[in-house]
Every structure is written in C-alpha cells, then in structure tokens.
Design a protein around this motif. Structure first.
Motif, PDB file in Angstrom:
ATOM      1  N   TRP A 193       0.959  -1.228  -0.133  1.00  0.00           N
ATOM      2  CA  TRP A 193      -0.086  -0.031   0.015  1.00  0.00           C
ATOM      3  C   TRP A 193       0.904   1.337   0.029  1.00  0.00           C
ATOM      4  O   TRP A 193       0.561   2.203  -0.600  1.00  0.00           O
ATOM      5  CB  TRP A 193      -0.907   0.047   1.088  1.00  0.00           C
ATOM      6  CG  TRP A 193      -0.440  -0.064   2.462  1.00  0.00           C
ATOM      7  CD1 TRP A 193      -0.089  -1.194   3.271  1.00  0.00           C
ATOM      8  CD2 TRP A 193       0.033   0.949   3.181  1.00  0.00           C
ATOM      9  NE1 TRP A 193       0.654  -0.675   4.508  1.00  0.00           N
ATOM     10  CE2 TRP A 193       0.666   0.507   4.519  1.00  0.00           C
ATOM     11  CE3 TRP A 193       0.155   2.482   2.964  1.00  0.00           C
ATOM     12  CZ2 TRP A 193       1.260   1.338   5.476  1.00  0.00           C
ATOM     13  CZ3 TRP A 193       0.663   3.254   4.161  1.00  0.00           C
ATOM     14  CH2 TRP A 193       1.320   2.779   5.166  1.00  0.00           C
ATOM     15  N   ALA A 194       1.809   1.329   0.578  1.00  0.00           N
ATOM     16  CA  ALA A 194       2.849   2.249   0.813  1.00  0.00           C
ATOM     17  C   ALA A 194       3.434   2.566  -0.501  1.00  0.00           C
ATOM     18  O   ALA A 194       3.724   3.892  -1.092  1.00  0.00           O
ATOM     19  CB  ALA A 194       4.028   2.246   2.088  1.00  0.00           C
ATOM     20  N   ARG A 195       4.012   1.632  -1.464  1.00  0.00           N
ATOM     21  CA  ARG A 195       4.662   1.769  -2.657  1.00  0.00           C
ATOM     22  C   ARG A 195       3.568   2.173  -3.548  1.00  0.00           C
ATOM     23  O   ARG A 195       3.849   3.239  -4.438  1.00  0.00           O
ATOM     24  CB  ARG A 195       5.089   0.592  -3.307  1.00  0.00           C
ATOM     25  CG  ARG A 195       6.446  -0.133  -2.239  1.00  0.00           C
ATOM     26  CD  ARG A 195       6.676  -1.311  -2.994  1.00  0.00           C
ATOM     27  NE  ARG A 195       5.835  -2.457  -2.265  1.00  0.00           N
ATOM     28  CZ  ARG A 195       5.906  -3.532  -2.744  1.00  0.00           C
ATOM     29  NH1 ARG A 195       7.007  -4.227  -3.189  1.00  0.00           N
ATOM     30  NH2 ARG A 195       5.090  -4.374  -2.250  1.00  0.00           N
ATOM     31  N   TYR A 196       2.337   1.800  -3.401  1.00  0.00           N
ATOM     32  CA  TYR A 196       1.251   2.514  -4.240  1.00  0.00           C
ATOM     33  C   TYR A 196       0.676   3.646  -4.042  1.00  0.00           C
ATOM     34  O   TYR A 196       0.833   4.505  -4.923  1.00  0.00           O
ATOM     35  CB  TYR A 196      -0.032   1.518  -4.428  1.00  0.00           C
ATOM     36  CG  TYR A 196       0.163   0.147  -5.097  1.00  0.00           C
ATOM     37  CD1 TYR A 196       1.398  -0.243  -6.013  1.00  0.00           C
ATOM     38  CD2 TYR A 196      -0.850  -0.892  -5.250  1.00  0.00           C
ATOM     39  CE1 TYR A 196       1.569  -1.182  -6.492  1.00  0.00           C
ATOM     40  CE2 TYR A 196      -0.729  -2.153  -6.012  1.00  0.00           C
ATOM     41  CZ  TYR A 196       0.602  -2.264  -6.589  1.00  0.00           C
ATOM     42  OH  TYR A 196       0.643  -3.341  -7.384  1.00  0.00           O
ATOM     43  N   ILE A 197       0.890   4.029  -2.936  1.00  0.00           N
ATOM     44  CA  ILE A 197       0.500   5.550  -2.546  1.00  0.00           C
ATOM     45  C   ILE A 197       1.656   6.451  -2.912  1.00  0.00           C
ATOM     46  O   ILE A 197       1.342   7.394  -3.577  1.00  0.00           O
ATOM     47  CB  ILE A 197       0.298   5.864  -0.955  1.00  0.00           C
ATOM     48  CG1 ILE A 197      -0.894   5.189  -0.644  1.00  0.00           C
ATOM     49  CG2 ILE A 197       0.314   7.235  -0.693  1.00  0.00           C
ATOM     50  CD1 ILE A 197      -1.382   5.030   0.869  1.00  0.00           C
ATOM     51  N   LEU A 198       2.929   6.023  -2.847  1.00  0.00           N
ATOM     52  CA  LEU A 198       4.019   6.772  -3.319  1.00  0.00           C
ATOM     53  C   LEU A 198       4.100   7.028  -4.843  1.00  0.00           C
ATOM     54  O   LEU A 198       4.117   7.991  -5.280  1.00  0.00           O
ATOM     55  CB  LEU A 198       5.280   6.328  -2.686  1.00  0.00           C
ATOM     56  CG  LEU A 198       5.600   6.645  -1.310  1.00  0.00           C
ATOM     57  CD1 LEU A 198       6.923   5.649  -0.758  1.00  0.00           C
ATOM     58  CD2 LEU A 198       5.788   7.908  -1.017  1.00  0.00           C
ATOM     59  N   THR A 199       3.570   5.831  -5.460  1.00  0.00           N
ATOM     60  CA  THR A 199       3.597   5.856  -6.954  1.00  0.00           C
ATOM     61  C   THR A 199       2.422   6.898  -7.367  1.00  0.00           C
ATOM     62  O   THR A 199       2.695   7.513  -8.347  1.00  0.00           O
ATOM     63  CB  THR A 199       3.247   4.520  -7.539  1.00  0.00           C
ATOM     64  OG1 THR A 199       4.203   3.620  -7.065  1.00  0.00           O
ATOM     65  CG2 THR A 199       2.976   4.345  -8.967  1.00  0.00           C
ATOM     66  N   VAL A 200       1.245   6.613  -6.669  1.00  0.00           N
ATOM     67  CA  VAL A 200       0.172   7.737  -7.115  1.00  0.00           C
ATOM     68  C   VAL A 200       0.797   9.254  -6.964  1.00  0.00           C
ATOM     69  O   VAL A 200       0.700  10.000  -7.811  1.00  0.00           O
ATOM     70  CB  VAL A 200      -0.997   7.575  -6.294  1.00  0.00           C
ATOM     71  CG1 VAL A 200      -2.025   8.611  -6.343  1.00  0.00           C
ATOM     72  CG2 VAL A 200      -1.693   6.145  -6.834  1.00  0.00           C
ATOM     73  N   GLY A 201       1.471   9.417  -5.730  1.00  0.00           N
ATOM     74  CA  GLY A 201       2.263  10.530  -5.677  1.00  0.00           C
ATOM     75  C   GLY A 201       3.191  11.203  -6.536  1.00  0.00           C
ATOM     76  O   GLY A 201       3.351  12.181  -7.015  1.00  0.00           O
ATOM     77  N   LEU A 202       3.790  10.193  -7.298  1.00  0.00           N
ATOM     78  CA  LEU A 202       4.776  10.491  -8.304  1.00  0.00           C
ATOM     79  C   LEU A 202       4.076  11.232  -9.595  1.00  0.00           C
ATOM     80  O   LEU A 202       4.367  11.934 -10.104  1.00  0.00           O
ATOM     81  CB  LEU A 202       5.630   9.146  -8.556  1.00  0.00           C
ATOM     82  CG  LEU A 202       6.972   9.067  -7.871  1.00  0.00           C
ATOM     83  CD1 LEU A 202       7.444   7.583  -8.075  1.00  0.00           C
ATOM     84  CD2 LEU A 202       7.948  10.198  -8.044  1.00  0.00           C
ATOM     85  N   VAL A 203       2.965  10.096  -9.786  1.00  0.00           N
ATOM     86  CA  VAL A 203       2.161  10.452 -10.915  1.00  0.00           C
ATOM     87  C   VAL A 203       1.571  12.033 -10.908  1.00  0.00           C
ATOM     88  O   VAL A 203       1.440  12.496 -11.841  1.00  0.00           O
ATOM     89  CB  VAL A 203       1.108   9.364 -11.341  1.00  0.00           C
ATOM     90  CG1 VAL A 203       0.309   9.771 -12.583  1.00  0.00           C
ATOM     91  CG2 VAL A 203       1.919   8.129 -11.693  1.00  0.00           C
ATOM     92  N   LEU A 204       1.021  12.176  -9.752  1.00  0.00           N
ATOM     93  CA  LEU A 204       0.350  13.422  -9.309  1.00  0.00           C
ATOM     94  C   LEU A 204       1.467  14.505  -9.537  1.00  0.00           C
ATOM     95  O   LEU A 204       0.972  15.676  -9.976  1.00  0.00           O
ATOM     96  CB  LEU A 204      -0.302  13.406  -8.169  1.00  0.00           C
ATOM     97  CG  LEU A 204      -1.530  12.314  -8.356  1.00  0.00           C
ATOM     98  CD1 LEU A 204      -2.347  12.717  -6.740  1.00  0.00           C
ATOM     99  CD2 LEU A 204      -2.592  13.013  -9.196  1.00  0.00           C
ATOM    100  N   LEU A 205       2.384  14.523  -8.890  1.00  0.00           N
ATOM    101  CA  LEU A 205       3.645  15.462  -9.333  1.00  0.00           C
ATOM    102  C   LEU A 205       3.810  15.706 -10.811  1.00  0.00           C
ATOM    103  O   LEU A 205       4.066  16.815 -11.120  1.00  0.00           O
ATOM    104  CB  LEU A 205       4.939  14.972  -8.340  1.00  0.00           C
ATOM    105  CG  LEU A 205       6.073  15.966  -8.532  1.00  0.00           C
ATOM    106  CD1 LEU A 205       5.500  16.853  -7.585  1.00  0.00           C
ATOM    107  CD2 LEU A 205       7.160  14.914  -7.722  1.00  0.00           C
ATOM    108  N   CYS A 206       4.074  14.537 -11.296  1.00  0.00           N
ATOM    109  CA  CYS A 206       4.452  14.633 -12.942  1.00  0.00           C
ATOM    110  C   CYS A 206       3.099  15.490 -13.517  1.00  0.00           C
ATOM    111  O   CYS A 206       3.386  16.119 -14.382  1.00  0.00           O
ATOM    112  CB  CYS A 206       4.685  13.224 -13.648  1.00  0.00           C
ATOM    113  SG  CYS A 206       6.206  12.715 -13.227  1.00  0.00           S
ATOM    114  N   SER A 207       2.149  14.910 -13.185  1.00  0.00           N
ATOM    115  CA  SER A 207       0.833  15.660 -13.654  1.00  0.00           C
ATOM    116  C   SER A 207       0.680  17.391 -13.410  1.00  0.00           C
ATOM    117  O   SER A 207       0.453  18.001 -14.225  1.00  0.00           O
ATOM    118  CB  SER A 207      -0.260  14.988 -13.243  1.00  0.00           C
ATOM    119  OG  SER A 207      -1.593  15.509 -13.729  1.00  0.00           O
TER     120      SER A 207
END
Length: 146
Positions: free
Chosen positions: A48-62
């Motif tokens: 869950w932590a890896r997926y939350i950080l992944t979503v954060g990375l994508v939102l940062l790039c967005s």
C-alpha cells in the motif's frame, strides 16, 4: 610474419580485450549498480505504501505537465515517463504498471483535445496512447529486473 599479422594470434588478442571489457564494469554500470543497491529498501516497503508513493509520483508529474501545458501541446505523455521509471526502479513492476495506466488515463483525459472527455478523440491520439502504454509496460518490466 609478426604476431599482429597472424590471424590466429590477433584473434586471440582481440578476444582477450573483449573479455577484459566485459569482466570489468565501467563507470556507468557501477553507477547503475549503486542506484539499484540504494533502492532495495524501498522495495521492501508494504504494498500500500509503494502504491501511494507511486500515485504521488504520477500526480507530481501531472502537476508539472499542467504547469507547462501551454508549452507542451504536442507531447502530452512526455512528463509522465519519469513517474513510470521512478516507480518501476524504486518500487516494483506493479508500481510501474500503476504509473503507466494512471498517467495514461490522466494525460488522455486532461491533456488531449477535447479535454475532460474520453469521447471524440482522434485516431492519432488513440495510437499515441497505445504506444505510450506499450512502451511504459516494457519499461516497467525491464526496470524491475534490475
């Protein structure tokens, strides 16, 4: 006949040089090895932590893509590539694939005309999305193996 003119000896010398080059890592492979060793702890985080950080990375790039929207009209997927690379390299294949599909969805919905819709997109934009997804999947699968 000198040793260098003899085809058998020159072939053996060439083989020894190639073997030396392969057996001794160069600076770039040492750099990659250091990155991989430093990312090992992130791979042991809970899913869950890896997926939350992944979503954060994508939102940062967005957010970066949104701030540069007027300059990047013809490359909606370009700034999402770092999120795919980062998620696959630091976390795992699943995180990389999440980044691919989430960023593809965001770019297709928000940055391709007509925006805020999945309907009435051109065939070229559909092809671009498919190419991005295929390259993203390949990137996530390859980087996870490092």
């Amino acid at each position: 006949m000198s040793n260098l003119q003899n085809p058998i000896i020159s072939s053996a010398i060439k083989d020894e040089r190639e073997e030396l080059l392969v057996s001794q890592p160069n600076a770039s492979s040492k750099f990659i090895q250091k990155i991989v060793m430093k990312t090992r702890p992130a791979r042991s985080m809970p899913l869950w932590a890896r997926y939350i950080l992944t979503v954060g990375l994508v939102l940062l790039c967005s957010a970066a893509r949104l701030s540069l929207q007027e300059f990047m009209v013809y490359s909606p997927y370009l700034l999402f590539i770092p999120s795919v690379i980062g998620a696959a390299l630091f976390f795992d294949r699943g995180s990389g694939l999440l980044a691919v599909f989430m960023s593809g969805f965001l770019a297709f919905y928000y940055f391709i005309e007509p925006t805020h819709s999945f309907l009435h997109k051109s065939s070229g934009s559909m092809v671009a999305l498919c190419v991005y997804i295929l390259i993203g999947i390949f990137t996530a699968l390859v980087l996870e193996t490092l």
